[in-house]
Structures are given as C-alpha cells and as structure tokens.
Scaffold this motif. Structure first.
Motif, PDB file in Angstrom:
ATOM      1  N   ALA A  21     -50.441   1.868 -11.155  1.00  0.00           N
ATOM      2  CA  ALA A  21     -50.243   0.416 -11.524  1.00  0.00           C
ATOM      3  C   ALA A  21     -49.587   0.397 -12.701  1.00  0.00           C
ATOM      4  O   ALA A  21     -48.658  -0.496 -13.041  1.00  0.00           O
ATOM      5  CB  ALA A  21     -51.490  -0.370 -11.109  1.00  0.00           C
TER       6      ALA A  21
ATOM      7  N   GLY B 273     -46.076   1.691 -13.170  1.00  0.00           N
ATOM      8  CA  GLY B 273     -45.210   0.805 -12.447  1.00  0.00           C
ATOM      9  C   GLY B 273     -45.175  -0.300 -13.343  1.00  0.00           C
ATOM     10  O   GLY B 273     -43.666  -0.831 -13.251  1.00  0.00           O
TER      11      GLY B 273
ATOM     12  N   LEU C 104     -38.719  -3.955  -7.454  1.00  0.00           N
ATOM     13  CA  LEU C 104     -39.325  -2.767  -6.427  1.00  0.00           C
ATOM     14  C   LEU C 104     -40.837  -2.212  -7.031  1.00  0.00           C
ATOM     15  O   LEU C 104     -41.849  -2.209  -6.343  1.00  0.00           O
ATOM     16  CB  LEU C 104     -38.543  -1.590  -6.136  1.00  0.00           C
ATOM     17  CG  LEU C 104     -37.499  -1.992  -5.285  1.00  0.00           C
ATOM     18  CD1 LEU C 104     -36.306  -0.859  -4.990  1.00  0.00           C
ATOM     19  CD2 LEU C 104     -37.837  -2.618  -3.801  1.00  0.00           C
ATOM     20  N   CYS C 105     -40.842  -2.122  -8.545  1.00  0.00           N
ATOM     21  CA  CYS C 105     -41.845  -1.613  -9.052  1.00  0.00           C
ATOM     22  C   CYS C 105     -43.114  -2.755  -9.055  1.00  0.00           C
ATOM     23  O   CYS C 105     -44.026  -2.293  -8.641  1.00  0.00           O
ATOM     24  CB  CYS C 105     -41.741  -1.263 -10.415  1.00  0.00           C
ATOM     25  SG  CYS C 105     -40.677   0.093 -10.585  1.00  0.00           S
TER      26      CYS C 105
ATOM     27  N   LEU D 177     -43.418  -4.882  -6.773  1.00  0.00           N
ATOM     28  CA  LEU D 177     -43.633  -4.859  -5.499  1.00  0.00           C
ATOM     29  C   LEU D 177     -44.636  -3.844  -5.101  1.00  0.00           C
ATOM     30  O   LEU D 177     -45.491  -3.977  -4.541  1.00  0.00           O
ATOM     31  CB  LEU D 177     -42.722  -4.828  -4.414  1.00  0.00           C
ATOM     32  CG  LEU D 177     -42.794  -4.911  -2.876  1.00  0.00           C
ATOM     33  CD1 LEU D 177     -43.523  -6.067  -2.485  1.00  0.00           C
ATOM     34  CD2 LEU D 177     -41.628  -4.513  -2.068  1.00  0.00           C
ATOM     35  N   ALA D 178     -44.206  -2.463  -5.418  1.00  0.00           N
ATOM     36  CA  ALA D 178     -45.149  -1.467  -5.392  1.00  0.00           C
ATOM     37  C   ALA D 178     -46.790  -1.517  -6.098  1.00  0.00           C
ATOM     38  O   ALA D 178     -47.656  -1.340  -5.317  1.00  0.00           O
ATOM     39  CB  ALA D 178     -44.618  -0.141  -6.041  1.00  0.00           C
ATOM     40  N   ILE D 179     -46.710  -2.121  -7.328  1.00  0.00           N
ATOM     41  CA  ILE D 179     -47.881  -2.621  -7.984  1.00  0.00           C
ATOM     42  C   ILE D 179     -48.550  -3.440  -6.821  1.00  0.00           C
ATOM     43  O   ILE D 179     -49.826  -3.312  -6.724  1.00  0.00           O
ATOM     44  CB  ILE D 179     -47.537  -3.231  -9.157  1.00  0.00           C
ATOM     45  CG1 ILE D 179     -47.060  -2.244 -10.314  1.00  0.00           C
ATOM     46  CG2 ILE D 179     -49.002  -3.784  -9.767  1.00  0.00           C
ATOM     47  CD1 ILE D 179     -46.519  -2.925 -11.455  1.00  0.00           C
ATOM     48  N   CYS D 180     -47.923  -4.429  -6.228  1.00  0.00           N
ATOM     49  CA  CYS D 180     -48.807  -5.404  -5.456  1.00  0.00           C
ATOM     50  C   CYS D 180     -49.392  -4.657  -4.236  1.00  0.00           C
ATOM     51  O   CYS D 180     -50.569  -4.964  -3.881  1.00  0.00           O
ATOM     52  CB  CYS D 180     -47.925  -6.822  -5.157  1.00  0.00           C
ATOM     53  SG  CYS D 180     -47.293  -7.595  -6.450  1.00  0.00           S
ATOM     54  N   LEU D 181     -48.429  -3.942  -3.732  1.00  0.00           N
ATOM     55  CA  LEU D 181     -49.000  -3.071  -2.545  1.00  0.00           C
ATOM     56  C   LEU D 181     -50.313  -2.350  -2.945  1.00  0.00           C
ATOM     57  O   LEU D 181     -51.208  -2.109  -2.128  1.00  0.00           O
ATOM     58  CB  LEU D 181     -47.842  -2.455  -1.851  1.00  0.00           C
ATOM     59  CG  LEU D 181     -46.738  -3.386  -1.144  1.00  0.00           C
ATOM     60  CD1 LEU D 181     -45.615  -2.615  -0.833  1.00  0.00           C
ATOM     61  CD2 LEU D 181     -47.247  -3.939  -0.246  1.00  0.00           C
ATOM     62  N   LEU D 182     -50.013  -1.517  -3.713  1.00  0.00           N
ATOM     63  CA  LEU D 182     -51.226  -0.562  -4.223  1.00  0.00           C
ATOM     64  C   LEU D 182     -52.369  -1.226  -4.719  1.00  0.00           C
ATOM     65  O   LEU D 182     -53.430  -0.800  -4.199  1.00  0.00           O
ATOM     66  CB  LEU D 182     -50.397   0.267  -5.753  1.00  0.00           C
ATOM     67  CG  LEU D 182     -51.654   1.150  -6.273  1.00  0.00           C
ATOM     68  CD1 LEU D 182     -51.855   2.338  -5.084  1.00  0.00           C
ATOM     69  CD2 LEU D 182     -50.881   1.547  -7.533  1.00  0.00           C
TER      70      LEU D 182
ATOM     71  N   TYR E 227     -55.076   4.883  -8.832  1.00  0.00           N
ATOM     72  CA  TYR E 227     -54.201   3.709  -8.679  1.00  0.00           C
ATOM     73  C   TYR E 227     -54.237   2.912  -9.800  1.00  0.00           C
ATOM     74  O   TYR E 227     -53.051   2.232  -9.900  1.00  0.00           O
ATOM     75  CB  TYR E 227     -54.935   3.037  -7.605  1.00  0.00           C
ATOM     76  CG  TYR E 227     -56.327   1.984  -8.022  1.00  0.00           C
ATOM     77  CD1 TYR E 227     -55.791   0.838  -8.327  1.00  0.00           C
ATOM     78  CD2 TYR E 227     -57.484   2.610  -8.059  1.00  0.00           C
ATOM     79  CE1 TYR E 227     -57.032   0.102  -8.784  1.00  0.00           C
ATOM     80  CE2 TYR E 227     -58.475   1.973  -8.474  1.00  0.00           C
ATOM     81  CZ  TYR E 227     -58.325   0.609  -8.973  1.00  0.00           C
ATOM     82  OH  TYR E 227     -59.418  -0.192  -9.171  1.00  0.00           O
TER      83      TYR E 227
END
Length: 174
Positions: free
Chosen positions: A55, A58, A18-19, A21-26, A51
């Motif tokens: 990142a 994350g 999930l981390c 994924l969060a990095i990719c989205l950010l 940001y």
C-alpha cells in the motif's frame, strides 16, 4: 511533440489512478479478512503478506506519477491570492520565475533519486517486510514521476516563453 508529451502525462496520471484503485482493493481485502477473523475466530485469521508495504509503495507511485499530469492540468496547489492581483505581464514573470526555479529544484531531486535507484540496484537493497521487494522497483516509479515532472516543468516553461503569457490555468477558476 505536444501530443506525445500530453499522452505521456495522461498515461502517468492514469497509472497513478490505477495505483490508488489497487491500494483501495488491497486494503479492502485485508479489512474483509480482519472481519472474517473476528467473526470466524482464530481458525479463519488470515493476513495478506506485506500488505502495508505494498500500500505504501502504491501510494508513493500514485503521488509521483500524478505530478506531471496535475501540473499540466493546472491542479497543483498555488498561491493565487497575490498572482491573480498582478497585471498580466507581472503574472507571466512570476510564472517564469516559479517554473525556472521549480525545474531546477525538481531536476536536482531527480538527479539524486536516480543516484539512489542506482545505489539500490548496486547493493541489492530490499524492503524489510515479509515479502522482500527489491527497492529499485518502487524507486523506479518515483524516478519516473520525477523525470516526467521535470519534463513537464521544462515543457511549460518553454511554452510560456513562446506565448509570452502565463500558460498554467488555475484549476479552481474554470
């Protein structure tokens, strides 16, 4: 107990995913904002505050939280060229030595990471970015990952002792 530990390792691995994924989205959101600024000009220039810091936090969380899961899955990078050529008994001895040494080293790192976390809490350390994040928050994921890795190494050491045989399966040989 086996199911509880395996569930902990899996949950930590899931949080690590999930981390990522969060990095990719950010980062994708910031790239989208950069494209918008290029196309629309300075009036449409926006930046997600801190940001890069988020990142980085994350990435650290993903790295540390994934370690116990990766160990138990047999996916850590290992030098199998020598170990695979040893007889079964010598493989077990090599695994026991590496697990014991790894447990001691990671336990040492865990101890000092906890001390760092306590120091950050005591002094109220924050990140230097636009958004000042209390450093104990990202450090907590590091400590959690190291504690889980220490437990996983000790768990694997005990399991190997009980089985009197290597228990870490080479991920690449399956």
């Amino acid at each position: 107990m086996r199911r509880v530990l395996d569930a902990l390792y899996t949950a930590a691995g899931g949080l690590a995913a999930l981390c990522i994924l969060a990095i990719c989205l950010l980062i994708s959101a910031q790239v989208g904002l950069n494209i918008l600024a290029r196309v629309g000009g300075p009036a449409l220039s926006f930046t997600i505050p801190s940001y890069a810091d988020f990142a980085g936090f994350g990435l650290a969380a993903a790295s540390f939280l994934a370690m116990a899961y990766t160990l138990r899955a047999g996916a850590h990078i290992r030098v199998n060229l020598l170990v695979s050529r040893l007889p079964q008994g010598a493989q077990w001895v090599a695994e026991m030595l590496s697990l014991a040494l790894g447990t001691a080293m990671v336990g040492y790192a865990t101890w000092f990471s906890v001390q760092l976390l306590m120091e950050s809490l005591h002094y109220g350390d924050t990140s230097p970015g636009i958004i000042a994040v209390p450093l104990w928050i990202p450090q907590l994921t590091m400590v959690t990952g190291l504690v889980l890795l220490t437990v996983a190494l000790l768990d694997t050491l005990v399991e190997s002792l009980r089985n009197r045989a290597p228990v870490i399966i080479d991920f690449g040989s399956e």
